[in-house]
Design an enzyme around this catalytic site. Structure first.
Site, mmCIF file in Angstrom:
data_model
loop_
_atom_site.group_PDB
_atom_site.id
_atom_site.type_symbol
_atom_site.label_atom_id
_atom_site.label_comp_id
_atom_site.label_asym_id
_atom_site.label_seq_id
_atom_site.Cartn_x
_atom_site.Cartn_y
_atom_site.Cartn_z
ATOM 1 N N ARG A 18 0.836 -1.202 0.000
ATOM 2 C CA ARG A 18 0.000 0.000 0.000
ATOM 3 C C ARG A 18 0.871 1.252 0.000
ATOM 4 O O ARG A 18 1.639 1.463 0.953
ATOM 5 C CB ARG A 18 -0.861 -0.022 1.273
ATOM 6 C CG ARG A 18 -1.650 1.232 1.502
ATOM 7 C CD ARG A 18 -2.196 1.308 2.913
ATOM 8 N NE ARG A 18 -2.984 2.502 3.061
ATOM 9 C CZ ARG A 18 -3.323 3.034 4.218
ATOM 10 N NH1 ARG A 18 -2.943 2.473 5.356
ATOM 11 N NH2 ARG A 18 -4.043 4.128 4.253
ATOM 12 N N HIS A 81 -9.008 10.316 12.183
ATOM 13 C CA HIS A 81 -9.388 11.668 11.791
ATOM 14 C C HIS A 81 -10.869 11.968 11.960
ATOM 15 O O HIS A 81 -11.268 13.112 11.871
ATOM 16 C CB HIS A 81 -8.939 11.919 10.345
ATOM 17 C CG HIS A 81 -7.512 11.512 10.109
ATOM 18 N ND1 HIS A 81 -6.453 12.088 10.785
ATOM 19 C CD2 HIS A 81 -6.962 10.532 9.324
ATOM 20 C CE1 HIS A 81 -5.324 11.509 10.398
ATOM 21 N NE2 HIS A 81 -5.608 10.560 9.520
ATOM 22 N N ASP A 88 -14.525 7.853 21.893
ATOM 23 C CA ASP A 88 -15.346 7.623 23.090
ATOM 24 C C ASP A 88 -14.990 6.295 23.756
ATOM 25 O O ASP A 88 -15.016 6.188 24.980
ATOM 26 C CB ASP A 88 -16.839 7.654 22.740
ATOM 27 C CG ASP A 88 -17.339 9.066 22.447
ATOM 28 O OD1 ASP A 88 -16.584 10.037 22.655
ATOM 29 O OD2 ASP A 88 -18.500 9.197 21.982
ATOM 30 N N HIS A 101 1.373 6.499 14.390
ATOM 31 C CA HIS A 101 1.205 6.577 12.944
ATOM 32 C C HIS A 101 2.552 6.349 12.286
ATOM 33 O O HIS A 101 3.567 6.877 12.759
ATOM 34 C CB HIS A 101 0.659 7.946 12.523
ATOM 35 C CG HIS A 101 -0.652 8.263 13.154
ATOM 36 N ND1 HIS A 101 -1.827 7.696 12.720
ATOM 37 C CD2 HIS A 101 -0.963 9.029 14.229
ATOM 38 C CE1 HIS A 101 -2.814 8.118 13.486
ATOM 39 N NE2 HIS A 101 -2.325 8.927 14.418
ATOM 40 N N LEU A 102 2.531 5.606 11.205
ATOM 41 C CA LEU A 102 3.764 5.386 10.444
ATOM 42 C C LEU A 102 4.241 6.703 9.824
ATOM 43 O O LEU A 102 5.416 7.051 9.887
ATOM 44 C CB LEU A 102 3.495 4.362 9.331
ATOM 45 C CG LEU A 102 3.102 2.968 9.829
ATOM 46 C CD1 LEU A 102 2.176 2.288 8.845
ATOM 47 C CD2 LEU A 102 4.340 2.131 10.071
ATOM 48 N N SER A 103 3.300 7.409 9.205
ATOM 49 C CA SER A 103 3.645 8.665 8.524
ATOM 50 C C SER A 103 3.469 9.836 9.484
ATOM 51 O O SER A 103 2.777 9.716 10.506
ATOM 52 C CB SER A 103 2.746 8.839 7.296
ATOM 53 O OG SER A 103 1.386 8.962 7.691
ATOM 54 N N ARG A 112 -5.660 15.179 7.412
ATOM 55 C CA ARG A 112 -4.965 14.243 8.317
ATOM 56 C C ARG A 112 -4.329 14.957 9.510
ATOM 57 O O ARG A 112 -3.785 14.323 10.407
ATOM 58 C CB ARG A 112 -3.864 13.481 7.566
ATOM 59 C CG ARG A 112 -4.394 12.554 6.514
ATOM 60 C CD ARG A 112 -3.271 11.699 5.925
ATOM 61 N NE ARG A 112 -3.625 11.282 4.589
ATOM 62 C CZ ARG A 112 -4.334 10.185 4.310
ATOM 63 N NH1 ARG A 112 -4.713 9.372 5.256
ATOM 64 N NH2 ARG A 112 -4.642 9.886 3.051
HETATM 65 C C1 DQA Z 1 -1.816 6.330 9.262
HETATM 66 C C2 DQA Z 1 -2.135 7.754 8.787
HETATM 67 C C3 DQA Z 1 -3.597 7.903 8.434
HETATM 68 O O1 DQA Z 1 -3.876 9.225 7.994
HETATM 69 C C4 DQA Z 1 -3.975 6.943 7.323
HETATM 70 O O2 DQA Z 1 -5.368 7.009 7.065
HETATM 71 C C5 DQA Z 1 -3.549 5.540 7.589
HETATM 72 C C6 DQA Z 1 -2.264 5.296 8.240
HETATM 73 C C7 DQA Z 1 -0.288 6.110 9.468
HETATM 74 O O3 DQA Z 1 0.055 5.127 10.109
HETATM 75 O O4 DQA Z 1 0.516 6.899 8.973
HETATM 76 O O5 DQA Z 1 -4.196 4.596 7.168
HETATM 77 O O6 DQA Z 1 -2.463 6.106 10.495
#
Ligand code: DQA
Length: 149
Positions: A18, A81, A88, A101-103, A112
């Site tokens: 992906r 997001h 909750d 988050h990876l990014s 985001r």
């Molecule tokens: C994510 C960042 C999110 O915005 C995105 O929808 C993901 C991966 C990340 O790990 O960077 O699916 O959570």
């Protein structure tokens, strides 16, 4: 033995193929294996769950206190997001949750930049690829060893 839960949200099952320019080539299987190896070294048991379904993630979070997890490491992916239901569910449990988050979501598209879960988690780690998970795990290891001493 302390145990923790690592929870992965939608589309993270596709890691490796992906959008590799954003998420890298490491698969979810590899990430889980790295986490499992480090956790084992630290004497912590880990359960993993990936789901593409918001309700499954909510159900799983609700079960966290009953299952006795000391911490949750959560990549809620896109749900980060906009899912008030996941926010909750986190707020409803006393267990500390670390958002990963990876990014670096703050460097990406405007939609985001905002995390609806950030106000109810212990902290957020973003932008280090799989090391975001590993950094979260180091926090867990330190907190659990502090609690033991
Ligand atoms: C994510 C960042 C999110 O915005 C995105 O929808 C993901 C991966 C990340 O790990 O960077 O699916 O959570």
């Amino acid at each position: 033995m302390n145990k923790i839960l690592v929870l992965h949200g939608p589309n993270l099952n596709l890691l490796g193929t992906r959008e590799p320019e954003i998420y890298g080539r490491t698969t979810l299987y590899d990430i889980n294996a790295m986490i499992a190896a480090r956790a084992k070294e630290a004497g912590i048991a880990v359960d993993f769950l990936q789901s593409n379904h918001e309700g499954v993630l909510v159900d799983t979070l609700q079960e966290v206190p009953k299952k006795g997890y000391a911490f949750v490491i959560l990549n809620a992916a896109a749900f980060t997001h906009y899912s008030v239901a996941i926010r909750d569910a986190i707020a409803a449990i006393p267990t500390p949750v670390i958002e990963v988050h990876l990014s670096n979501i703050h460097q990406r598209e405007e939609f985001r930049h905002h995390s609806v879960i950030s106000p109810v988690v212990m902290g957020q780690i973003a932008g280090f690829g799989e090391d975001s998970y590993m950094a979260a795990l180091e926090v867990v290891i330190r907190r659990l060893s502090e609690a033991r001493s």
